[in-house]
Design a protein around this motif. Structure first.
Motif, mmCIF file in Angstrom:
data_model
loop_
_atom_site.group_PDB
_atom_site.id
_atom_site.type_symbol
_atom_site.label_atom_id
_atom_site.label_comp_id
_atom_site.label_asym_id
_atom_site.label_seq_id
_atom_site.Cartn_x
_atom_site.Cartn_y
_atom_site.Cartn_z
ATOM 1 N N MET A 1 0.834 -1.177 0.000
ATOM 2 C CA MET A 1 0.000 0.000 0.000
ATOM 3 C C MET A 1 0.885 1.248 0.000
ATOM 4 S SD MET A 1 -3.113 0.768 2.555
ATOM 5 C CE MET A 1 -3.074 2.329 3.361
ATOM 6 N N LYS A 2 0.581 2.169 -0.876
ATOM 7 C CA LYS A 2 1.361 3.400 -1.006
ATOM 8 C C LYS A 2 1.062 4.347 0.156
ATOM 9 C CE LYS A 2 1.878 7.351 -3.947
ATOM 10 N NZ LYS A 2 0.895 8.365 -4.149
ATOM 11 N N ALA A 3 2.108 4.925 0.709
ATOM 12 C CA ALA A 3 1.929 5.882 1.819
ATOM 13 C C ALA A 3 1.231 7.138 1.306
ATOM 14 C CB ALA A 3 3.276 6.236 2.426
ATOM 15 N N LYS A 4 0.353 7.686 2.113
ATOM 16 C CA LYS A 4 -0.336 8.935 1.760
ATOM 17 C C LYS A 4 0.626 10.099 1.892
ATOM 18 C CE LYS A 4 -4.944 7.604 2.364
ATOM 19 N NZ LYS A 4 -5.703 7.534 1.194
ATOM 20 N N ASN A 5 0.456 11.071 1.004
ATOM 21 C CA ASN A 5 1.260 12.291 1.034
ATOM 22 C C ASN A 5 0.457 13.407 1.691
ATOM 23 O OD1 ASN A 5 3.655 11.429 -0.438
ATOM 24 N ND2 ASN A 5 2.255 11.171 -2.147
ATOM 25 N N ILE A 6 1.013 13.983 2.739
ATOM 26 C CA ILE A 6 0.358 15.043 3.494
ATOM 27 C C ILE A 6 1.156 16.330 3.311
ATOM 28 C CG2 ILE A 6 -0.552 15.739 5.743
ATOM 29 C CD1 ILE A 6 -1.581 12.974 4.970
ATOM 30 N N LEU A 7 0.483 17.375 2.893
ATOM 31 C CA LEU A 7 1.086 18.693 2.701
ATOM 32 C C LEU A 7 0.681 19.566 3.880
ATOM 33 C CD1 LEU A 7 2.569 20.771 0.889
ATOM 34 C CD2 LEU A 7 0.375 21.145 -0.275
ATOM 35 N N ARG B 1 1.169 25.414 -6.062
ATOM 36 C CA ARG B 1 0.415 24.572 -7.004
ATOM 37 C C ARG B 1 1.199 23.296 -7.322
ATOM 38 N NH1 ARG B 1 -3.646 26.348 -10.074
ATOM 39 N NH2 ARG B 1 -3.048 28.483 -9.608
ATOM 40 N N GLU B 2 2.505 23.416 -7.497
ATOM 41 C CA GLU B 2 3.346 22.250 -7.779
ATOM 42 C C GLU B 2 3.288 21.225 -6.639
ATOM 43 O OE1 GLU B 2 5.077 21.315 -10.563
ATOM 44 O OE2 GLU B 2 3.967 23.000 -11.436
ATOM 45 N N LEU B 3 3.235 21.715 -5.415
ATOM 46 C CA LEU B 3 3.186 20.813 -4.260
ATOM 47 C C LEU B 3 1.891 20.018 -4.216
ATOM 48 C CD1 LEU B 3 4.630 23.257 -1.573
ATOM 49 C CD2 LEU B 3 5.837 21.432 -2.770
ATOM 50 N N PHE B 4 0.808 20.597 -4.698
ATOM 51 C CA PHE B 4 -0.495 19.931 -4.672
ATOM 52 C C PHE B 4 -0.580 18.761 -5.641
ATOM 53 C CE2 PHE B 4 -1.930 23.340 -2.070
ATOM 54 C CZ PHE B 4 -3.080 22.876 -1.444
ATOM 55 N N LYS B 5 0.254 18.743 -6.645
ATOM 56 C CA LYS B 5 0.197 17.684 -7.654
ATOM 57 C C LYS B 5 0.517 16.307 -7.078
ATOM 58 C CE LYS B 5 1.139 20.714 -11.544
ATOM 59 N NZ LYS B 5 2.091 21.104 -12.594
ATOM 60 N N LYS B 6 1.249 16.272 -5.955
ATOM 61 C CA LYS B 6 1.653 14.994 -5.353
ATOM 62 C C LYS B 6 1.013 14.793 -3.975
ATOM 63 C CE LYS B 6 5.778 16.635 -5.930
ATOM 64 N NZ LYS B 6 7.196 16.871 -5.756
ATOM 65 N N THR B 7 -0.087 15.474 -3.706
ATOM 66 C CA THR B 7 -0.646 15.482 -2.358
ATOM 67 C C THR B 7 -1.982 14.766 -2.283
ATOM 68 O OG1 THR B 7 0.463 17.570 -1.867
ATOM 69 C CG2 THR B 7 -1.445 17.035 -0.519
ATOM 70 N N ASP B 8 -2.200 14.070 -1.160
ATOM 71 C CA ASP B 8 -3.489 13.428 -0.895
ATOM 72 C C ASP B 8 -4.333 14.261 0.075
ATOM 73 O OD1 ASP B 8 -3.008 10.956 -2.397
ATOM 74 O OD2 ASP B 8 -1.494 10.553 -0.860
ATOM 75 N N ILE B 9 -3.661 14.840 1.072
ATOM 76 C CA ILE B 9 -4.347 15.608 2.119
ATOM 77 C C ILE B 9 -3.539 16.871 2.401
ATOM 78 C CG2 ILE B 9 -5.067 15.616 4.561
ATOM 79 C CD1 ILE B 9 -5.308 12.508 4.282
ATOM 80 N N GLU C 1 -8.344 17.584 -6.581
ATOM 81 C CA GLU C 1 -9.186 16.502 -6.055
ATOM 82 C C GLU C 1 -8.550 15.776 -4.873
ATOM 83 O OE1 GLU C 1 -10.014 14.094 -9.489
ATOM 84 O OE2 GLU C 1 -11.305 15.626 -10.377
ATOM 85 N N LEU C 2 -8.133 16.552 -3.888
ATOM 86 C CA LEU C 2 -7.551 15.964 -2.694
ATOM 87 C C LEU C 2 -8.615 15.207 -1.903
ATOM 88 C CD1 LEU C 2 -5.130 17.729 -3.444
ATOM 89 C CD2 LEU C 2 -4.953 18.356 -1.060
ATOM 90 N N GLU C 3 -8.160 14.269 -1.096
ATOM 91 C CA GLU C 3 -9.076 13.519 -0.243
ATOM 92 C C GLU C 3 -9.678 14.416 0.824
ATOM 93 O OE1 GLU C 3 -7.291 9.996 1.406
ATOM 94 O OE2 GLU C 3 -6.348 9.531 -0.520
ATOM 95 N N ASN C 4 -8.840 15.311 1.365
ATOM 96 C CA ASN C 4 -9.333 16.159 2.431
ATOM 97 C C ASN C 4 -8.463 17.390 2.621
ATOM 98 O OD1 ASN C 4 -10.969 16.983 4.573
ATOM 99 N ND2 ASN C 4 -11.185 14.877 5.280
ATOM 100 N N PHE C 5 -9.066 18.372 3.271
ATOM 101 C CA PHE C 5 -8.387 19.601 3.668
ATOM 102 C C PHE C 5 -8.739 19.835 5.130
ATOM 103 C CE2 PHE C 5 -8.574 24.491 3.541
ATOM 104 C CZ PHE C 5 -7.237 24.618 3.858
#
Length: 159
Positions: free
Chosen positions: A1-7, A67-75, A111-115
């Motif tokens: 399972m891939k680790a979630k990316n949190i910004l 904006r660049e940081l959001f491209k690889k983010t889940d939350i 389309e992030l999972e959550n904010f």
């Protein structure tokens, strides 16, 4: 399972440091955004498990870089806030209203999972406060742009 990316924005404060420590311990990959990597970076690097924390220096109003940081983010987590206004654009409106609005729009676009956004307790009753009004406006913008956001309203936080 891939680790979630949190910004995380505002990660070098008391709450932020605790969240970074906990998330990396639980094997989440954290991108910690700070305005001064030389001043805050060393503290942040020692908080996380090796390979689970990336520290990025950015001005929170540099939309292109953010904006660049959001491209690889889940939350996305926003902990940025001020108690008094300063020079250089650090006004209640900019920090508590404009910046969260930008983040919520980017959460929707990518389309992030959550904010998750930290606000403040009692802001509904403090109608004569610029601080409280800016926090309320920020919350409204967040919910308009990204309705599935989580807004937390803690009381006084100290250690």
């Amino acid at each position: 399972m891939k680790a979630k990316n949190i910004l995380i924005f505002g990660c070098s404060g008391q709450i932020g440091r605790s969240i970074v420590r906990k998330l990396t311990k639980d094997n989440y990959v954290v991108t910690a955004v700070t305005r001064n990597i030389h001043q805050k970076g060393i503290v942040l690097k020692t908080l996380g498990n090796a390979g689970f924390i990336n520290i990025v220096e950015a001005n929170i109003f540099d939309e292109k870089k953010i904006r660049e940081l959001f491209k690889k983010t889940d939350i996305c987590i926003n902990l940025v806030g001020i108690l008094y206004e300063q020079k250089k654009g650090n006004t209640f409106k900019n920090i508590h209203t404009v910046f969260p609005k930008i983040l919520s729009k980017l959460c929707k676009k990518y389309e992030l999972e959550n904010f998750i956004h930290i606000s403040a307790l009692g802001i509904n009753e403090a109608i004569d406060s610029k601080y409280a009004n800016s926090k309320l406006e920020g919350e409204k913008s967040i919910l308009e742009n990204f309705p599935k956001s989580i807004i937390l309203r803690p009381s006084i936080v100290f250690s």
